[in-house]
Design a protein around this motif. Structure first.
Motif, PDB file in Angstrom:
ATOM      1  N   MET A 102      64.298  41.860  43.583  1.00 46.43           N
ATOM      2  CA  MET A 102      63.050  41.832  42.813  1.00 46.43           C
ATOM      3  C   MET A 102      61.873  42.344  43.634  1.00 46.43           C
ATOM      4  O   MET A 102      61.039  43.114  43.138  1.00 46.43           O
ATOM      5  N   VAL A 103      61.785  41.942  44.898  1.00 46.49           N
ATOM      6  CA  VAL A 103      60.695  42.402  45.757  1.00 46.49           C
ATOM      7  C   VAL A 103      60.762  43.918  45.932  1.00 46.49           C
ATOM      8  O   VAL A 103      59.742  44.616  45.853  1.00 46.49           O
ATOM      9  N   GLY A 104      61.965  44.435  46.141  1.00 42.74           N
ATOM     10  CA  GLY A 104      62.110  45.872  46.305  1.00 42.74           C
ATOM     11  C   GLY A 104      61.707  46.661  45.069  1.00 42.74           C
ATOM     12  O   GLY A 104      60.996  47.675  45.154  1.00 42.74           O
ATOM     13  N   VAL A 105      62.138  46.188  43.883  1.00 42.68           N
ATOM     14  CA  VAL A 105      61.806  46.889  42.634  1.00 42.68           C
ATOM     15  C   VAL A 105      60.323  46.759  42.315  1.00 42.68           C
ATOM     16  O   VAL A 105      59.707  47.670  41.741  1.00 42.68           O
ATOM     17  N   ALA A 106      59.702  45.623  42.704  1.00 47.87           N
ATOM     18  CA  ALA A 106      58.310  45.367  42.336  1.00 47.87           C
ATOM     19  C   ALA A 106      57.307  46.127  43.202  1.00 47.87           C
ATOM     20  O   ALA A 106      56.144  46.292  42.795  1.00 47.87           O
ATOM     21  N   LEU A 107      57.704  46.589  44.374  1.00 50.30           N
ATOM     22  CA  LEU A 107      56.752  47.195  45.313  1.00 50.30           C
ATOM     23  C   LEU A 107      55.861  48.274  44.687  1.00 50.30           C
ATOM     24  O   LEU A 107      54.631  48.217  44.834  1.00 50.30           O
ATOM     25  N   PRO A 108      56.411  49.263  43.976  1.00 46.64           N
ATOM     26  CA  PRO A 108      55.516  50.298  43.409  1.00 46.64           C
ATOM     27  C   PRO A 108      54.671  49.804  42.246  1.00 46.64           C
ATOM     28  O   PRO A 108      53.734  50.503  41.820  1.00 46.64           O
ATOM     29  N   LYS A 109      54.979  48.634  41.712  1.00 45.97           N
ATOM     30  CA  LYS A 109      54.246  48.118  40.556  1.00 45.97           C
ATOM     31  C   LYS A 109      53.160  47.114  40.934  1.00 45.97           C
ATOM     32  O   LYS A 109      52.428  46.634  40.060  1.00 45.97           O
ATOM     33  N   ILE A 110      53.066  46.772  42.199  1.00 47.83           N
ATOM     34  CA  ILE A 110      52.110  45.746  42.631  1.00 47.83           C
ATOM     35  C   ILE A 110      50.683  46.277  42.585  1.00 47.83           C
ATOM     36  O   ILE A 110      50.395  47.391  43.045  1.00 47.83           O
ATOM     37  N   ARG A 111      49.788  45.464  42.034  1.00 47.46           N
ATOM     38  CA  ARG A 111      48.358  45.742  42.025  1.00 47.46           C
ATOM     39  C   ARG A 111      47.669  44.595  42.773  1.00 47.46           C
ATOM     40  O   ARG A 111      47.518  43.483  42.234  1.00 47.46           O
ATOM     41  N   PRO A 112      47.228  44.812  44.013  1.00 44.73           N
ATOM     42  CA  PRO A 112      46.687  43.721  44.836  1.00 44.73           C
ATOM     43  C   PRO A 112      45.557  42.934  44.189  1.00 44.73           C
ATOM     44  O   PRO A 112      45.370  41.748  44.499  1.00 44.73           O
ATOM     45  N   ARG A 113      44.790  43.552  43.280  1.00 47.97           N
ATOM     46  CA  ARG A 113      43.676  42.837  42.645  1.00 47.97           C
ATOM     47  C   ARG A 113      44.161  41.620  41.876  1.00 47.97           C
ATOM     48  O   ARG A 113      43.411  40.650  41.690  1.00 47.97           O
ATOM     49  N   ARG A 114      45.407  41.657  41.406  1.00 49.60           N
ATOM     50  CA  ARG A 114      45.943  40.521  40.644  1.00 49.60           C
ATOM     51  C   ARG A 114      46.119  39.272  41.513  1.00 49.60           C
ATOM     52  O   ARG A 114      46.157  38.164  40.997  1.00 49.60           O
ATOM     53  N   TRP A 115      46.219  39.466  42.820  1.00 54.80           N
ATOM     54  CA  TRP A 115      46.375  38.317  43.708  1.00 54.80           C
ATOM     55  C   TRP A 115      45.109  37.467  43.776  1.00 54.80           C
ATOM     56  O   TRP A 115      45.164  36.302  44.192  1.00 54.80           O
ATOM     57  N   GLY A 116      43.989  38.012  43.384  1.00 57.68           N
ATOM     58  CA  GLY A 116      42.730  37.283  43.462  1.00 57.68           C
ATOM     59  C   GLY A 116      42.417  36.437  42.245  1.00 57.68           C
ATOM     60  O   GLY A 116      41.387  35.748  42.217  1.00 57.68           O
ATOM     61  N   ALA A 117      43.296  36.437  41.247  1.00 59.86           N
ATOM     62  CA  ALA A 117      43.037  35.661  40.025  1.00 59.86           C
ATOM     63  C   ALA A 117      43.159  34.162  40.302  1.00 59.86           C
ATOM     64  O   ALA A 117      43.946  33.726  41.136  1.00 59.86           O
ATOM     65  N   THR A 118      42.366  33.389  39.566  1.00 57.96           N
ATOM     66  CA  THR A 118      42.424  31.928  39.674  1.00 57.96           C
ATOM     67  C   THR A 118      42.496  31.315  38.284  1.00 57.96           C
ATOM     68  O   THR A 118      42.101  31.938  37.296  1.00 57.96           O
ATOM     69  N   ALA A 119      42.990  30.106  38.218  1.00 57.29           N
ATOM     70  CA  ALA A 119      43.074  29.395  36.939  1.00 57.29           C
ATOM     71  C   ALA A 119      41.700  28.872  36.545  1.00 57.29           C
ATOM     72  O   ALA A 119      40.882  28.517  37.406  1.00 57.29           O
ATOM     73  N   ARG A 120      41.433  28.832  35.256  1.00 55.59           N
ATOM     74  CA  ARG A 120      40.139  28.325  34.783  1.00 55.59           C
ATOM     75  C   ARG A 120      39.996  26.838  35.066  1.00 55.59           C
ATOM     76  O   ARG A 120      38.976  26.388  35.578  1.00 55.59           O
ATOM     77  N   ALA A 121      41.005  26.076  34.695  1.00 53.85           N
ATOM     78  CA  ALA A 121      40.997  24.632  34.951  1.00 53.85           C
ATOM     79  C   ALA A 121      42.021  24.355  36.060  1.00 53.85           C
ATOM     80  O   ALA A 121      43.231  24.400  35.826  1.00 53.85           O
ATOM     81  N   LYS A 122      41.534  24.085  37.253  1.00 54.89           N
ATOM     82  CA  LYS A 122      42.424  23.936  38.401  1.00 54.89           C
ATOM     83  C   LYS A 122      42.916  22.494  38.520  1.00 54.89           C
ATOM     84  O   LYS A 122      42.129  21.549  38.426  1.00 54.89           O
ATOM     85  N   ASP A 123      44.210  22.357  38.740  1.00 56.59           N
ATOM     86  CA  ASP A 123      44.844  21.053  38.921  1.00 56.59           C
ATOM     87  C   ASP A 123      45.244  20.927  40.392  1.00 56.59           C
ATOM     88  O   ASP A 123      46.353  21.274  40.793  1.00 56.59           O
ATOM     89  N   TRP A 124      44.311  20.419  41.217  1.00 56.61           N
ATOM     90  CA  TRP A 124      44.552  20.350  42.663  1.00 56.61           C
ATOM     91  C   TRP A 124      45.678  19.377  42.995  1.00 56.61           C
ATOM     92  O   TRP A 124      46.416  19.589  43.976  1.00 56.61           O
ATOM     93  N   LYS A 125      45.804  18.328  42.226  1.00 51.22           N
ATOM     94  CA  LYS A 125      46.874  17.364  42.459  1.00 51.22           C
ATOM     95  C   LYS A 125      48.239  18.025  42.288  1.00 51.22           C
ATOM     96  O   LYS A 125      49.149  17.842  43.116  1.00 51.22           O
TER      97      LYS A 125
END
Length: 545
Positions: free
Chosen positions: A253-276
């Motif tokens: 999966m990691v190998g196939v996903a490499l050309p499809k990765i968009r680093p900006r997506r890593w910065g997304a956060t949940a609206r309502a965060k459940d820290w617990k």
């Protein structure tokens, strides 16, 4: 004969006499004592007790041969073999664990692959999930592994942390530690048969409920309990095969996903965060590095094998979470709310197609098998080690004649896990995290106490830095433990208090049974024929731990 040769001869004779006196002190009252062939004695003398060769004498050179009555409440003065239940596991030549099987047993006791990491993304989004799995290994996994490596090589007997805590604080603390950790391991193991059944439902809907699901869970439990009875060597090499099978679809999966990765997506956060939920998920997926210590008596050359295995397992486990999360969150544009349990399979389907989705679902079932098998073995050898140390009745330490495995403890643990297999998974995670936190705080305290009170204790592996470094190693994860326990609900705290009360009751019940002679208990070496086990004339007279 010149002066140099004469001095060497006198030194050799002195060491021989000292070694003989120490061995006799340990052997007194134990007719069945056995040890390495006498041909190894010159090597023991020349190499020193701190050699990582693991063929050295079982008696530490700085261990006092005095009677237990002279310890005056300081448990740290007992010889290590007195605390290790005679080293029964180490003296068996069969089914010894070597490096590669040990690596994958640790891997399955902690991780088993990225399965189960999805709620971290759901709780706070890709950014905090990735940061958590990037930082958490350094603030938790590495310190816990360093402590485990040092204490496991210094006291390589079955029982692990029970042995360490008992050595530092006495039999009561050791027994309570055993109760916490055993309940934690047994309840944790109970989650995996149900988890495997849930994954199988995706491929075989017929086992979704009712009698079919119950039959699947029972079959899973009984088959792996029988496998554990064949020996840790078999279980370990099975773990190697299961580990490769569980990780292989994610490598693809990691190998196939490499050309499809968009680093900006890593910065997304949940609206309502459940820290617990985030903390519990991180803790659940990355704790347990010390669990393998309960099988230290079954490891070949523990002084060298343990540190190497722990380093390798930390690297495999940490990367096994981080890389698939980076690939899936970077290649799939899905909201955090979609990341429920099992979403890795759906993400793989989007990335590569249905064939990879099914492969990951099969890998999840395989991972559950490995997780259960490793956890069952760890809990079983903990129970057997407590019996060898005298905390529990000696029949629990009974070994199978053919395989040399503690069949009674394996059967008992399998039965406990089966009985708890129908509990809610969320309840299991919360309770085990709380109990594990209590145990780890006590374990860190024992590590620091032994560093301070027994600086001369032979340590084939020593965690880096001195006293200040040891304090830092324990301080950071201790703060995290307190944080995880603080966010637990009142029901979890009540359950933790209940299990703690049960641990206290078990300790005093065992004392009562020993005093009445109604149950047989082991007499660990070093007691000179005095009473063995948890019971001693004074609680501080650490005759067994």
């Amino acid at each position: 004969m010149d002066d140099t040769e004469l001095a060497a001869l006198v030194t050799l004779v002195f060491h021989l006499v000292l070694q003989s006196a120490q061995i006799k002190a340990i052997c007194r009252g134990n007719q069945a004592y056995s040890r390495s062939p006498t041909t190894d004695l010159p090597k023991m003398i020349t190499q020193g007790i701190q050699s990582s060769d693991d063929r050295a004498s079982p008696v530490h050179s700085n261990a006092s041969p005095a009677k237990p009555e002279s310890f005056a409440g300081d448990a740290t003065h007992l010889p290590v073999t007195a605390l290790a239940g005679g080293g029964a596991g180490q003296e068996r030549g069969r089914n010894k664990l070597t490096l590669l099987p040990l690596i994958f047993l640790i891997f399955f006791q902690v991780a088993g692959g990225p399965y189960g990491a999805e709620p971290a993304v759901q709780a706070a989004g890709p950014l905090f999930a990735l940061l958590g799995f990037l930082v958490f290994p350094f603030v938790w996994a590495v310190p816990e592994s360093l402590v485990t490596a040092e204490l496991s090589t210094a006291m390589p007997g079955n029982g692990g942390y029970v042995l360490w805590v008992g050595r530092a604080f006495g039999p009561f603390a050791g027994s309570l530690m055993g109760t916490w950790k055993y309940v934690c391991a047994a309840i944790g193991a109970a989650a995996f048969p149900a988890l495997c059944s849930d994954y199988l439902v995706r491929a075989a809907p017929a086992v979704s409920g009712g009698g079919a699901r119950a039959a699947t869970i029972v079959t899973f439990n009984v088959a792996l309990t029988l496998l554990s009875c064949t020996g840790l060597s078999v279980v370990g090499w099975t773990a190697v095969a299961l580990g490769l099978a569980a990780l292989s679809p994610f490598v693809v999966m990691v190998g196939v996903a490499l050309p499809k990765i968009r680093p900006r997506r890593w910065g997304a956060t949940a609206r309502a965060k459940d820290w617990k939920l985030l903390l519990n998920t991180l803790f659940w997926n990355l704790n347990g590095w010390d669990s393998v210590s309960t099988m230290a008596g079954e490891v070949e050359r523990p002084g060298r094998t343990f540190p190497a295995a722990l380093v390798s397992a930390v690297c495999i486990g940490s990367l096994g979470y981080l890389l698939p999360l980076m690939a899936a969150t970077g290649a799939v544009d899905a909201p955090p709310e979609a990341w429920g349990d099992g979403y890795f399979a759906d993400a793989a389907g989007v990335i590569a197609g249905e064939w990879l989705k099914y492969w990951i679902e099969v890998g999840a079932a395989v991972s559950s098998v490995g997780l259960y098998s490793a956890t069952l073995s760890s809990a079983s050898y903990l129970l057997a080690g407590m019996a060898e140390l005298g905390h529990l009745p000696s029949p629990l330490a009974a070994r199978a004649p053919r395989f040399g495995t503690p069949w009674a403890s394996i059967a008992a643990t399998g039965a406990v896990a089966l009985g708890m297999s129908f509990l809610s998974f969320d309840s299991i995670v919360a309770v085990t995290n709380f109990l594990y936190g209590l145990g780890m705080l006590l374990e860190f305290a024992a590590f620091l106490w032994l560093r301070a009170r027994r600086p001369g204790l032979p340590r084939p592996y020593r965690a880096p830095a001195g006293a200040a470094g040891a304090a830092v190693v324990c301080a950071v994860p201790a703060v995290f433990l307190v944080l995880v326990m603080a966010v637990a609900g009142w029901k979890v705290c009540a359950a933790g208090a209940g299990f703690t009360a049960a641990g206290v009751a078990v300790y005093y019940l065992m004392r009562f049974c020993r005093a009445r002679g109604c149950v047989e208990f082991a007499r660990p070496e070093g007691e000179g024929g005095e009473r063995g086990g948890c019971e001693s004339g004074k609680e501080g007279q650490h005759g067994d731990a």
